[in-house]
Motif scaffolding. Structure first.
Motif, PDB file in Angstrom:
ATOM      1  N   LEU A   1     -62.732 -19.073  14.907  1.00  0.00           N
ATOM      2  CA  LEU A   1     -62.000 -20.331  15.049  1.00  0.00           C
ATOM      3  C   LEU A   1     -62.937 -21.533  14.998  1.00  0.00           C
ATOM      4  O   LEU A   1     -64.098 -21.438  15.407  1.00  0.00           O
ATOM      5  CB  LEU A   1     -61.240 -20.369  16.384  1.00  0.00           C
ATOM      6  CG  LEU A   1     -60.288 -19.233  16.706  1.00  0.00           C
ATOM      7  CD1 LEU A   1     -60.980 -18.207  17.588  1.00  0.00           C
ATOM      8  CD2 LEU A   1     -59.049 -19.756  17.435  1.00  0.00           C
ATOM      9  N   LYS A   2     -62.402 -22.642  14.540  1.00  0.00           N
ATOM     10  CA  LYS A   2     -63.147 -23.895  14.641  1.00  0.00           C
ATOM     11  C   LYS A   2     -63.321 -24.260  16.116  1.00  0.00           C
ATOM     12  O   LYS A   2     -64.354 -24.770  16.532  1.00  0.00           O
ATOM     13  CB  LYS A   2     -62.417 -24.999  13.873  1.00  0.00           C
ATOM     14  CG  LYS A   2     -62.474 -24.831  12.363  1.00  0.00           C
ATOM     15  CD  LYS A   2     -61.612 -25.836  11.639  1.00  0.00           C
ATOM     16  CE  LYS A   2     -60.149 -25.446  11.689  1.00  0.00           C
ATOM     17  NZ  LYS A   2     -59.288 -26.256  10.808  1.00  0.00           N
ATOM     18  N   ASP A   3     -62.278 -23.983  16.916  1.00  0.00           N
ATOM     19  CA  ASP A   3     -62.349 -24.194  18.353  1.00  0.00           C
ATOM     20  C   ASP A   3     -61.173 -23.470  18.991  1.00  0.00           C
ATOM     21  O   ASP A   3     -60.169 -23.189  18.321  1.00  0.00           O
ATOM     22  CB  ASP A   3     -62.301 -25.678  18.707  1.00  0.00           C
ATOM     23  CG  ASP A   3     -62.808 -25.955  20.128  1.00  0.00           C
ATOM     24  OD1 ASP A   3     -63.292 -25.005  20.775  1.00  0.00           O
ATOM     25  OD2 ASP A   3     -62.730 -27.113  20.560  1.00  0.00           O
ATOM     26  N   VAL A   4     -61.294 -23.159  20.282  1.00  0.00           N
ATOM     27  CA  VAL A   4     -60.181 -22.600  21.040  1.00  0.00           C
ATOM     28  C   VAL A   4     -59.482 -23.762  21.729  1.00  0.00           C
ATOM     29  O   VAL A   4     -60.115 -24.486  22.506  1.00  0.00           O
ATOM     30  CB  VAL A   4     -60.668 -21.576  22.085  1.00  0.00           C
ATOM     31  CG1 VAL A   4     -59.491 -21.045  22.897  1.00  0.00           C
ATOM     32  CG2 VAL A   4     -61.409 -20.427  21.404  1.00  0.00           C
ATOM     33  N   PRO A   5     -58.194 -23.973  21.453  1.00  0.00           N
ATOM     34  CA  PRO A   5     -57.499 -25.109  22.066  1.00  0.00           C
ATOM     35  C   PRO A   5     -57.605 -25.103  23.587  1.00  0.00           C
ATOM     36  O   PRO A   5     -57.554 -24.055  24.227  1.00  0.00           O
ATOM     37  CB  PRO A   5     -56.047 -24.907  21.618  1.00  0.00           C
ATOM     38  CG  PRO A   5     -56.149 -24.116  20.355  1.00  0.00           C
ATOM     39  CD  PRO A   5     -57.325 -23.209  20.549  1.00  0.00           C
ATOM     40  N   HIS A   6     -57.767 -26.288  24.154  1.00  0.00           N
ATOM     41  CA  HIS A   6     -57.915 -26.410  25.598  1.00  0.00           C
ATOM     42  C   HIS A   6     -56.549 -26.417  26.274  1.00  0.00           C
ATOM     43  O   HIS A   6     -55.518 -26.560  25.627  1.00  0.00           O
ATOM     44  CB  HIS A   6     -58.680 -27.695  25.941  1.00  0.00           C
ATOM     45  CG  HIS A   6     -60.037 -27.766  25.314  1.00  0.00           C
ATOM     46  ND1 HIS A   6     -61.093 -27.002  25.746  1.00  0.00           N
ATOM     47  CD2 HIS A   6     -60.496 -28.500  24.261  1.00  0.00           C
ATOM     48  CE1 HIS A   6     -62.155 -27.271  24.998  1.00  0.00           C
ATOM     49  NE2 HIS A   6     -61.820 -28.170  24.085  1.00  0.00           N
ATOM     50  N   GLY A   7     -56.553 -26.263  27.573  1.00  0.00           N
ATOM     51  CA  GLY A   7     -55.334 -26.324  28.363  1.00  0.00           C
ATOM     52  C   GLY A   7     -55.671 -26.791  29.767  1.00  0.00           C
ATOM     53  O   GLY A   7     -56.835 -27.040  30.092  1.00  0.00           O
TER      54      GLY A   7
END
Length: 532
Positions: free
Chosen positions: A376-382
């Motif tokens: 992934l380009k990044d893992v989405p934050h939460g």
């Protein structure tokens, strides 16, 4: 597409939910050698024309076969040869690699071993995982191999909480039941039978023979919880997660003895670590099997598909096909260690009906697994705790994902790799396996992305590569009545001081410690026969 353990979706589901087209995700479907497996199932009757002699042959290059080879090299001068079907040894501790990191295709961590398991501690010291011992005799673990903080988080009630035990937004009554469960399992961790042994130990065979504990094998883990009036759905989800994590089986279908063993068997003490911590590497347990392999690298033949093990002239006749040259060959060995699972042994040992008549190998069942690696380009934050090594989604029947870059020193890698795990535990193993083999890459990709979307809306926009690996026989299934059955005990018995058996399924639980123990046990049996 038929339902896959409650996770079936169609390829267009995620895009339809957002109303816009998603970027194309690249990837492929992988797995153990299906072609070779088909040949074995079909049966090969070719009589080899090439024959050689060896002192000891080990069939199977998973952790147990490699552990047996290492033990024989260290404690004898025997000439050994290990035959492995795949391109590389390692079994279900396989691994892959991209431009950023290595990553696991199977087993991915090792809990700190019990201090009584000295053979494993010695191996870890050889490999510098243990760097020494303190004045109290407690092992000092290499900080580089201890899982870095933060270790675990759980997505629950739209929030990432620390730890995997449900806490965030959980009602007080449920929290009290969870605490009572933890108290019960802590008591069982310290409990000993009338024989003075711990009720639950690792290796499994070191556990007490006391009937009050072994009889728990006749119950399901769900029944045991109900007997103790532990009815919280939060607790049930957590224990179900634990069963799927270690055994690949669901709460309602797992032996209570095995389920309690998950919580009560580990009693490690360390000089520089809390007992509950784990050892892990970007490539998972492939790091461990590579260290085992180093002791016998020059005595390994890969792409060697053994298809028959019988007898000739008082020796063990091992027939195999060299998958590179398509030539059929025979090895006559003084002794042989079968480090292969029992569903394979049923076919390999068909020339020895007397042996097969003494053991019920059909009672060994195996749960299929899905593993996916995503770049992934990044893992989405939460909301809540940031990305951890282990990331689990409450209410999901998947096991979430492990962050492969977690053990790297670089704080901000250019891209991130996560390893997604899912045991197909909600149907009978044979039915689940049939559906797994009948599913396409697109089917699996949709399953993986839909699960991850639960905690990471829009994650598909970040995914560049998604590869899938299906393990048709991923783990031995500890169904009620199996762990302490005669079937399990008899399957590991040596045959005529020539054939010995070493595979994790002989323990009824598929973890690295048991594979290591089984390899050493078979090697010791072989050497003890020689000295008797």
């Amino acid at each position: 597409m038929a339902a896959l353990s409650g996770l079936a979706v169609t390829g267009g589901t995620i895009a339809a939910c957002t109303g816009k087209a998603k970027p194309q995700v690249q990837g492929k479907l992988l797995g153990p050698s299906f072609k070779a497996g088909h040949l074995l199932r079909k049966g090969i009757n070719v009589v080899p024309t090439e024959t050689e002699e060896q002192e000891v042959v080990i069939v199977g290059g998973g952790a147990s076969g490699l552990a047996a080879a290492r033990w024989l090299k260290k404690h004898s001068d025997k000439n050994i040869l290990l035959l492995e079907l795949e391109n590389e040894t390692g079994g279900n501790s396989a691994a892959g690699k991209n431009e950023q990191t290595a990553y696991p295709w199977g087993a991915h961590y090792l809990p700190l071993p019990n201090n009584s398991f000295t053979e494993l501690l010695d191996f870890l010291q050889e490999t510098n995982v243990i760097t020494g011992y303190d004045a109290k005799g407690l092992p000092i673990y290499n900080e580089y191999y201890l899982c870095f903080d933060p270790e675990e988080r759980l997505y629950i009630n739209n929030y990432w909480q620390e730890g995997l035990v449900p806490r965030w937004g959980v009602p007080e009554n449920d929290l009290q039941q969870i605490e009572r469960f933890q108290q019960l399992t802590e008591e069982l961790k310290q409990a000993k039978g009338i024989d003075g042994k711990y009720a639950f130990d690792i290796p499994v065979d070191h556990s007490s023979a006391d009937a009050q504990y072994r009889d728990l094998d006749q119950l399901t883990m769900l029944e045991w919880l109900q007997q103790h009036e532990l009815t919280s759905e939060y607790l049930h989800w957590y224990v179900d997660y634990a069963c799927r994590d270690d055994f690949g089986s669901a709460l309602a279908h797992t032996s209570a003895w095995a389920g309690i063993h998950y919580f009560a068997s580990r009693k490690a003490e360390a000089s520089n670590s809390e007992p509950h911590r784990i050892l892990t590497w970007p490539e998972g347990n492939n790091w461990l099997v590579q260290r085992l392999r180093e002791s016998c690298t020059d005595r390994i033949r890969t792409n060697a598909m053994v298809y028959r093990v019988g007898e000739q002239d008082g020796k063990v006749a091992v027939d195999y096909m060299d998958l590179r040259t398509q030539k059929y060959k025979r090895i006559l060995a003084e002794q042989c260690i079968m480090a292969t699972p029992q569903f394979v042994n049923q076919r390999l040992l068909s020339a020895l009906p007397e042996l097969l008549s003494t053991r019920n190998l059909q009672s060994f069942e195996y749960v299929p697994w899905l593993v996916a690696n995503l770049t992934l380009k990044d893992v989405p934050h939460g909301k809540g705790l940031s990305l951890c090594w282990d990331n689990v989604i409450y209410g999901s029947k998947s096991l979430g994902y492990v962050y492969a870059n977690h053990q790297q020193v670089a704080l901000f890698p250019e891209k991130k790799t996560i390893t997604f795990y899912h045991a197909l535990a909600d149907e009978a193993p044979a039915a689940a396996r049939g559906k797994a083999y009948g599913s396409s890459y697109e089917d699996w990709k949709a399953v993986v992305l839909q699960e991850l979307e639960k905690a990471h809306p829009g994650i598909q926009e970040q995914v560049e590569q998604l590869d899938v690996w299906v393990w048709g026989h991923g783990m031995i299934y500890p169904k009620p009545g199996f762990i302490w059955s005669e079937d399990r005990q008899q399957a590991g018995a040596p045959y005529q001081n020539k054939l010995y058996f070493a595979h994790t399924d002989l323990s009824g639980i598929s973890v690295f410690e048991e594979a290591f123990y089984r390899g050493i046990t078979a090697a010791r049996q072989l050497l003890n026969t020689e000295r008797a």
